[in-house]
Scaffold this active site. Structure first.
Site, mmCIF file in Angstrom:
data_model
loop_
_atom_site.group_PDB
_atom_site.id
_atom_site.type_symbol
_atom_site.label_atom_id
_atom_site.label_comp_id
_atom_site.label_asym_id
_atom_site.label_seq_id
_atom_site.Cartn_x
_atom_site.Cartn_y
_atom_site.Cartn_z
ATOM 1 N N ASP A 34 0.834 -1.205 0.000
ATOM 2 C CA ASP A 34 0.000 0.000 0.000
ATOM 3 C C ASP A 34 0.873 1.261 0.000
ATOM 4 O O ASP A 34 1.733 1.412 0.864
ATOM 5 C CB ASP A 34 -0.890 -0.048 1.260
ATOM 6 C CG ASP A 34 -2.174 0.749 1.113
ATOM 7 O OD1 ASP A 34 -2.099 1.896 0.635
ATOM 8 O OD2 ASP A 34 -3.239 0.225 1.493
ATOM 9 N N THR A 74 -6.854 3.545 -2.050
ATOM 10 C CA THR A 74 -6.722 2.099 -1.798
ATOM 11 C C THR A 74 -7.782 1.242 -2.507
ATOM 12 O O THR A 74 -7.446 0.282 -3.190
ATOM 13 C CB THR A 74 -6.790 1.834 -0.279
ATOM 14 O OG1 THR A 74 -5.747 2.590 0.320
ATOM 15 C CG2 THR A 74 -6.585 0.377 0.049
ATOM 16 N N ASN A 95 -12.600 5.337 -1.725
ATOM 17 C CA ASN A 95 -12.765 4.515 -0.518
ATOM 18 C C ASN A 95 -14.183 4.693 0.021
ATOM 19 O O ASN A 95 -14.810 3.747 0.475
ATOM 20 C CB ASN A 95 -11.758 4.904 0.555
ATOM 21 C CG ASN A 95 -10.349 4.467 0.179
ATOM 22 O OD1 ASN A 95 -10.162 3.568 -0.637
ATOM 23 N ND2 ASN A 95 -9.357 5.118 0.755
ATOM 24 N N LYS A 156 -6.252 -3.867 6.201
ATOM 25 C CA LYS A 156 -7.458 -3.131 5.788
ATOM 26 C C LYS A 156 -8.485 -4.092 5.174
ATOM 27 O O LYS A 156 -8.118 -4.887 4.306
ATOM 28 C CB LYS A 156 -7.105 -2.091 4.715
ATOM 29 C CG LYS A 156 -6.156 -1.001 5.172
ATOM 30 C CD LYS A 156 -5.939 -0.003 4.038
ATOM 31 C CE LYS A 156 -4.947 1.080 4.451
ATOM 32 N NZ LYS A 156 -4.666 2.020 3.356
ATOM 33 N N ASP A 157 -9.738 -3.938 5.548
ATOM 34 C CA ASP A 157 -10.794 -4.785 4.967
ATOM 35 C C ASP A 157 -10.787 -4.704 3.437
ATOM 36 O O ASP A 157 -10.795 -5.724 2.738
ATOM 37 C CB ASP A 157 -12.176 -4.411 5.546
ATOM 38 C CG ASP A 157 -12.451 -2.918 5.609
ATOM 39 O OD1 ASP A 157 -11.780 -2.155 4.881
ATOM 40 O OD2 ASP A 157 -13.345 -2.505 6.377
ATOM 41 N N ARG A 158 -10.734 -3.473 2.897
ATOM 42 C CA ARG A 158 -10.807 -3.319 1.435
ATOM 43 C C ARG A 158 -9.607 -3.940 0.726
ATOM 44 O O ARG A 158 -9.718 -4.400 -0.411
ATOM 45 C CB ARG A 158 -10.990 -1.846 1.048
ATOM 46 C CG ARG A 158 -9.960 -0.893 1.631
ATOM 47 C CD ARG A 158 -10.401 0.566 1.457
ATOM 48 N NE ARG A 158 -9.418 1.537 1.897
ATOM 49 C CZ ARG A 158 -9.291 1.968 3.153
ATOM 50 N NH1 ARG A 158 -10.072 1.488 4.104
ATOM 51 N NH2 ARG A 158 -8.378 2.862 3.470
ATOM 52 N N ASP A 299 1.378 2.320 4.072
ATOM 53 C CA ASP A 299 0.498 3.470 3.823
ATOM 54 C C ASP A 299 0.290 4.273 5.102
ATOM 55 O O ASP A 299 0.403 5.495 5.099
ATOM 56 C CB ASP A 299 -0.846 2.989 3.263
ATOM 57 C CG ASP A 299 -1.798 4.139 2.975
ATOM 58 O OD1 ASP A 299 -1.523 4.908 2.026
ATOM 59 O OD2 ASP A 299 -2.802 4.290 3.687
ATOM 60 N N ASP A 346 -1.168 -0.037 -4.767
ATOM 61 C CA ASP A 346 -2.490 0.508 -5.095
ATOM 62 C C ASP A 346 -2.451 1.977 -5.481
ATOM 63 O O ASP A 346 -3.412 2.510 -6.030
ATOM 64 C CB ASP A 346 -3.463 0.277 -3.921
ATOM 65 C CG ASP A 346 -2.890 0.770 -2.595
ATOM 66 O OD1 ASP A 346 -1.681 1.105 -2.536
ATOM 67 O OD2 ASP A 346 -3.651 0.825 -1.611
ATOM 68 N N HIS A 476 -2.120 11.001 -1.006
ATOM 69 C CA HIS A 476 -2.177 10.597 -2.414
ATOM 70 C C HIS A 476 -3.602 10.800 -2.893
ATOM 71 O O HIS A 476 -4.463 11.142 -2.100
ATOM 72 C CB HIS A 476 -1.757 9.123 -2.536
ATOM 73 C CG HIS A 476 -2.473 8.258 -1.553
ATOM 74 N ND1 HIS A 476 -3.703 7.700 -1.801
ATOM 75 C CD2 HIS A 476 -2.165 7.899 -0.264
ATOM 76 C CE1 HIS A 476 -4.104 7.015 -0.735
ATOM 77 N NE2 HIS A 476 -3.193 7.120 0.221
HETATM 78 ZN ZN ZN Z 1 -3.345 6.138 2.024
#
Ligand code: ZN
Length: 536
Positions: A34, A74, A95, A156-158, A299, A346, A476
């Site tokens: 990430d 992400t 997101n 992270k879930d995603r 990240d 990502d 970002h």
């Molecule tokens: Zn970020």
């Protein structure tokens, strides 16, 4: 004529055969780092001795790979990696995004019908229901009659859900109780994961010091504490950090942990447990299993310290060694010829604008609330009521269109907002929805690729290097190179030789490339190209 047809048929069928013959690997390891910029491979290249070094020296590296959508976040990034298409088709346009009908913000992987598993937290009510197209992992499950085992892990879930797709066996993400999931995938956590969570609780990772991995003088750039956020529980933004102190000052139990190399370590540890217990890559099926890992700590830390900090350099040096542990395990237990690795990111990240200013760049930061308030004033002065400006998010503005049946009036209202915000000194370009639909230049096409019915009415962009954020750290989301350029590496000891690729390619090319290598159908909305890999 008949003869020609026969010839065509022969060529066609031999192509089919080659496609399925490209790799007979038993396991695909799909790694997303990430916020990994491509220069994280080159800037610290001589300090790498583990996983990154192996991948760079023995893999096929695409140095000029980019995203072709905004916002570069992400969820859209991960979904594009796995679906091989743009957010306008896979549906994860950010997101989270504002929904005009409900007046609420919707989160990319939320699903009120999915029940939390392994935790009581509502934050685990998650599923891939918003992903509108199939992923390469879906196509693999489908073609293998669900024999391929697909396991995805992330903090992270995603990061995990996009990888597991709709048909993958499981996506797991981190909660204060350890790795959890949702009823979309399972009724209860596998026993081995329950045991892992008990043994490897977050607190157990947060003892001792986080200090320089190698001699301080060897870090390739000066430390940048002035531009870094001071972690809660630390006296300043300098090494060493007392991990226990960070943990004890963290009321969320996970936040401090996620911003340290320990967040990557727990993913390596759980990945090895998954390989062991699910026997990934050890089978006689014609199609491979998948282990997907999305490393999120890079990240979290990048946001607090920026891209030049000694902390971020140190985290990458450690990740290089941590990846090596995983690769060594796979070499030993699965066999070095039996897996392939794909690594990408990502999105990238901007340099801290205040630091770049010292280097002579005219870059700046603006707090999200300030930008919104100042733009609202400009829009009000242009004759549009404040209550008609519904939402500011993802570099987009949603406005109340009172008469949807009259597209001319709607466009006029959007144009007023567009022209009003253009006078804000931070805003370089602005587009209405209609401008984007008619767009033909690459910078506005990125907006088109990143938008669908749920996107805003007006889009805008800051100047290169400027961010909507805080004075310290970075972020970002833009369409500029530092956010769009990420590495792509394919590694497979048996099927792929080493090679550097310099032609511009797209991250959405990964999915069709894997489809080609393993004889899968292309994901349903895939519009990427097959990468020119050099096969053995
Ligand atoms: Zn970020």
């Amino acid at each position: 004529m008949k003869k020609n047809l026969k010839l065509i048929f022969l060529i066609f069928s031999s192509l089919q055969l080659t496609a399925q013959d490209k790799s007979d690997a038993k396991l695909i390891v799909s790694i997303v780092v990430d916020q990994m910029r491509t220069d994280y491979l080159t800037r610290f290249a001589n300090l790498y001795e583990g996983g990154f070094k192996t991948l760079m020296e023995e893999g096929q590296v695409f140095w000029n790979a980019h995203y072709s959508h905004v916002p570069t976040y992400t969820a859209p990034g991960h979904a594009s990696i796995y679906t091989g298409t743009d957010p306008r088709f896979h549906g994860l346009i950010a997101n989270d995004w504002y929904v005009v009908d409900s007046g609420k913000t919707s989160y990319c992987v939320e699903d009120k019908n999915a029940m939390p598993i392994g935790t009581a937290s509502n934050y685990a009510k998650r599923s891939p229901k918003n992903i509108l197209s199939t992923t390469w992992t879906d196509e693999l499950e489908w073609v293998s009659n669900r024999k391929s085992k697909i396991f995805a892990f992330s903090l992270k879930d995603r990061g995990a859900i996009c990888a597991a797709g709709h048909l993958g066996d499981a996506a797991f993400w981190l909660d204060k109780k350890g790795f959890v999931s949702s009823s979309y995938y399972m009724k209860k956590l596998p026993k081995w994961l329950e045991n892992f969570n008990k043994k490897n609780d977050i607190q157990s990772y947060m003892s001792g010091k986080w200090d320089y991995l190698i001699d301080k003088d060897n870090y390739p750039s000066p430390n940048t504490s002035e531009f870094e956020r001071i972690p809660k529980g630390a006296r300043n933004a300098d090494f060493p950090y007392e991990l226990e102190q960070l943990y004890n000052s963290d009321t969320t139990y996970t936040e401090a942990f996620k911003g340290t190399p320990q967040g990557n370590q727990i993913l390596i540890d759980v990945a090895i447990e998954a390989l062991k217990n699910e026997k990934l890559g050890i089978h006689n099926n014609p199609y491979p299993d998948v282990l997907a890992i999305s490393f999120s700590s890079t990240d979290y830390l990048g946001h607090s310290t920026g891209i030049r900090s000694h902390e971020i350099i140190d985290m990458y040096l450690r990740l290089d060694r941590q990846l090596n542990t995983l690769f060594n395990y796979m070499n030993k237990k699965i066999g070095e010829d039996n897996f392939i690795i794909v690594l990408t990111a990502d999105h990238g990240a901007a340099d801290n604008p205040s630091q770049a200013r010292i280097d002579g760049m005219n870059t700046d930061w603006i707090a999200p609330a300030d930008l919104e308030n100042e733009c609202r004033k400009l829009i009000l002065n242009a004759g549009i009521n404040n209550e008609d400006v519904l939402n500011f998010s993802n570099e987009q503005i949603y406005i109340q269109i009172n008469d949807n049946s009259n597209p001319v009036n709607a466009e006029i209202k959007r144009k007023i907002v567009r022209d009003a915000i253009l006078s804000h000194p931070a805003i370089m370009e602005a587009w209405t929805k209609e401008d984007i639909q008619r767009a033909s230049d690459p910078f506005s096409i990125m907006r088109k690729n990143g938008s669908n019915k749920l996107s805003g009415d007006v889009f805008f962009s800051l100047y290169p290097g400027s961010i909507i954020y805080s004075k310290t750290g970075t972020t970002h989301g833009s369409g500029y190179t530092y956010d769009t350029n990420v590495p792509i590496i394919f590694y497979g000891r048996k099927s792929l030789s080493s090679q550097n690729h310099i032609k511009r390619v797209n991250v959405k090319d990964i999915a069709p490339t894997l489809s080609y290598m393993f004889g899968l159908s292309l994901p349903s909305a895939c519009n990427g190209n097959i990468l020119p890999l050099n096969y053995n």
